[in-house]
Design an enzyme around this catalytic site. Structure first.
Site, short mmCIF file in Angstrom:
data_model
loop_
_atom_site.label_atom_id
_atom_site.label_comp_id
_atom_site.label_asym_id
_atom_site.label_seq_id
_atom_site.Cartn_x
_atom_site.Cartn_y
_atom_site.Cartn_z
CD GLU A 210 42.98 29.94 41.98
OE1 GLU A 210 42.28 28.95 41.97
OE2 GLU A 210 42.79 30.94 41.16
CG HIS B 201 38.02 28.20 36.40
ND1 HIS B 201 36.70 28.01 35.95
CD2 HIS B 201 37.98 28.41 37.56
CE1 HIS B 201 35.85 27.85 37.09
NE2 HIS B 201 36.73 27.98 38.14
CG ASP C 124 41.62 27.51 38.27
OD1 ASP C 124 40.94 27.08 39.52
OD2 ASP C 124 41.38 28.69 38.07
CG HIS D 288 39.94 34.08 41.94
ND1 HIS D 288 38.64 34.18 41.20
CD2 HIS D 288 39.79 32.64 42.02
CE1 HIS D 288 38.14 32.92 40.91
NE2 HIS D 288 38.84 32.27 41.43
NE ARG D 289 38.51 31.66 38.06
CZ ARG D 289 37.39 31.35 37.89
NH1 ARG D 289 37.10 32.16 36.63
NH2 ARG D 289 36.40 30.84 38.29
CE LYS E 201 38.41 23.98 38.50
NZ LYS E 201 37.83 24.88 39.33
CD GLU F 131 40.06 25.43 42.13
OE1 GLU F 131 38.97 24.72 42.18
OE2 GLU F 131 40.17 26.69 42.38
CG ASP G 151 38.00 37.89 40.61
OD1 ASP G 151 38.38 36.99 40.71
OD2 ASP G 151 36.58 37.86 40.90
#
Length: 655
Positions: A274, A289, A276, A247-248, A351, A349, A465
């Site tokens: 991942e 993000h 954003d 995640h990120r 946004k 992702e 994470d």
């Protein structure tokens, strides 16, 4: 199983090693310091076989290229013999999707760590770089089975490791199969799936081949078969582990949505990281993000109201740690370049709401980078999901939701989504989505209890994470326990007899081995030191060390300890007593217990030998691989002369 979406046409001994540690820069006046292989009925038909060789002719085929070592045909088998180097032979042709099957037998090997490999993508002349799937004869070790690359720099890059329940050993025939779908590879041994990687490095002209390393190996029944491309998302069964999505990036140890986070995720063995994404004021896709830069940079303002030049001027690392000072907000193009050159796959992702024109801009970039098979788009916006599915019908896209129910499944199908990515799920809702041909990637789960529950449901991916910790958990989960045959039950004793049973292992049974290695030999950077009170402070993380101990009869205790040399630069030096560490286990195994913290600047710090990790027990420690890391801490008086300082940390292993 796999499901193709309907909208798609297509988803004691003493060992010593060293690692360099950089303290950073000091400037004047301020401190800067398991499943089964396809059955016969699932196999492709004969007209898809493009090479089949059983060596019945008694000779090596003319179009095979014996590059190194000694190769011959004996008793209807190909025999490769090597000394300390490799015996290597190449054959086949470049294919994007293929399976390589072969029967192998280790005739001899220098030790249990010696290996054979199936070359999956290599120059026909056997030169570097190449991609291989390797098998040690001591295959029950934590790194007994590997996906490995020999890089253009002539160094090894191990992307994935696994093991068998018991050693292949010497004199035992095994059937090996590796399926290659572009950058995705799946290892099978004797019909059992060992692991899957998404980090194969492919070339436009690479062929196949075989290697024997410091061993003599017999090969037979070599078959190359064209196989179908993978669907965009592989549907899991309940109890089968899904893919890992960082995640990120690896956002617990690196600043989120930065290149260091994505590199760390790849090195941790995750299949995806991942990101954003927003558009800058000048319509450049950038990776961040929040809608503003305030939280994760040293600037303020809305992302969409700033140009790329303004965004690139910001520091996106110092908020997390001074070790990452100067880290920039990545562009989407930079991320795609990294993915194309061996990085993990990427979940993108989008946004907010993206219109067709802006979505098309990003799809064009994906196609220009040649990474169509390495991306999965997602968004909370139904508009964005619909537009992406319209613009890129051959690329997978998921809809981010809070949960899954029948209405959400119906709407996802209407949008053209390939997956529903919820924050929570149940076994029933996952089954409903799978029945509709939709994948399920759950976000953002960071503990073992959740991982176990989601795996039991059969989710297709877990967004976390902690990709490094989840990788270790999945490796332990997938370890198959050794098969133990029950002793034969003696005849019923008479009243004055007592039955006694015992199982004696084969005298040739391997005794197992103790192995350890750094996951990377990259320099450990402590970055720029920063002033704090009357000291300079810098921090970093030691490269992971992977340890297995499958020895028996008995398995002795072992200790890894470390000691750092003085830090030196052209400007001066200082003692390593200024360096301390806090050891920690990121994956349990091998009986490992983390050592006690060493305080920087107290009691000699790491200028004195200190225990990093140890196994005090002399009992059998199992087949799990321990992964140990250490948080590094450097503290210096403010008077230290400015400069770039380096030290060497020497790790000593006593067993």
């Amino acid at each position: 199983m796999t499901i193709r979406r309907s909208r798609l046409s297509r988803i004691g001994a003493v060992c010593v090693a060293t690692t360099a540690v950089f303290a950073g820069v000091l400037a004047p006046g301020i401190a800067h310091a398991a499943t089964s292989a396809p059955t016969a009925t699932d196999m492709p038909v004969d007209d898809r076989v493009f090479l089949s060789e059983s060596f019945d002719s008694g000779t090596i085929p003319e179009d095979w290229n014996a590059v190194a070592g000694t190769w011959s045909v004996k008793d209807g088998e190909l025999v490769g013999a090597s000394g300390p180097g490799d015996a290597k032979i190449t054959f086949g042709e470049n294919r994007e999707n293929f399976a390589l099957d072969v029967d192998i037998t280790f005739e001899s090997a220098a030790n249990s760590g010696r290996w054979l490999a199936l070359l999956l993508d290599a120059p026909a002349d056997g030169s570097i770089p190449w991609q291989q799937a390797a098998l040690r004869n001591g295959s029950a070790a934590g790194n007994g089975v590997e996906f490995t690359q020999r890089t253009a720099a002539d160094s090894w890059r191990v992307t994935d490791t696994g093991s068998t329940a018991s050693d292949i050993g010497i004199g035992t025939q095994a059937h090996l199969r590796v399926e290659v779908n572009d950058n995705v590879g799946t290892w099978y041994i004797d019909g059992k799936k060992i692991m899957t990687t998404r980090q194969l490095v492919r070339t436009a002209d690479g062929v196949q081949g075989l290697i024997a390393n410091d061993s003599i190996v017999r090969y037979d029944n070599v078959v190359l078969t064209e196989i179908d491309p993978l669907p965009p998302i592989t549907i899991r069964q309940p109890g089968e582990t899904g893919v890992i999505v960082g995640h990120r990036g690896n956002s617990t140890v690196t600043p989120e949505n930065t290149m260091p986070a994505f590199v760390s995720t790849t090195r941790a063995g995750a299949e995806y990281f991942e990101i954003d994404m927003y558009l800058s004021k000048d319509r450049v896709p950038v990776v961040i993000h929040d809608g503003t830069v305030d939280r994760t940079t040293d600037g303020t303002g809305s992302v969409t109201n700033m140009t790329l030049e303004e965004l690139h001027a910001l520091d996106a690392g110092s908020w997390f740690s001074s070790a990452f000072a100067g880290t920039k907000i990545p562009t989407f193009d930079e991320v795609l370049t990294y993915v194309a050159n061996g990085g993990a796959d990427v979940v993108i992702e989008y946004k907010g709401d993206w219109n067709v024109e802006d979505t098309q801009l990003t799809v064009d970039m994906i196609e220009a980078a040649g990474v169509e098979s390495k991306v999965l788009a997602q968004s909370f916006s139904a508009t964005t999901v619909t537009n992406f599915a319209t613009v890129a019908p051959d690329l997978p896209v998921g809809w981010l939701t809070g949960g899954i129910d029948a209405s959400i499944i119906d709407r996802a199908e209407q949008m053209g989504a390939d997956a529903i990515n919820p924050s929570s799920a149940t076994a029933e809702s996952v089954a409903m989505a799978h029945d509709a041909g939709l994948g399920v990637f759950v976000w953002t789960k960071n503990n073992a209890a959740d991982w176990e529950s989601l795996t039991a449901m059969g989710v297709d991916g877990i967004i976390t994470d902690r990709p490094d910790a989840l990788r270790g958990w999945m490796q332990r989960y997938n370890q198959a326990p050794p098969t133990i045959e029950e002793p034969e039950t003696p005849a019923e004793p008479t009243p004055n007899e007592q039955a006694i049973a015992v199982s004696i292992p084969d005298s040739t049974q391997p005794a197992g081995e103790f192995t350890w290695r750094f996951s990377s030999q990259d320099v450990v950077s402590l970055g720029e030191a920063a002033p704090l009170g009357d000291s300079y402070v810098a921090t970093g993380v030691l490269n992971d060390i992977e340890i297995t101990d499958t020895r028996v009869n008995p398995s002795s205790s072992w200790t890894l300890s470390g000691q750092a040399s003085a830090f030196a630069s052209a400007a001066g030096s200082f003692e390593s007593s200024a360096l301390g560490w806090t050891p920690r286990l990121t994956a349990e195994g091998a009986g490992a217990v983390a050592g006690e913290p060493v305080v920087a600047g107290a009691g000699g710090g790491l200028s004195q030998n200190a225990v990093l990790v140890a196994a005090p027990s002399d009992e059998y420690k199992g087949v799990d691989t321990a992964i140990v890391a250490a948080d590094l801490d450097l503290r210096l008086p403010l008077g230290q002369v400015a400069g770039d300082y380096a030290s060497t940390l020497t790790v000593t292993v006593i067993q």
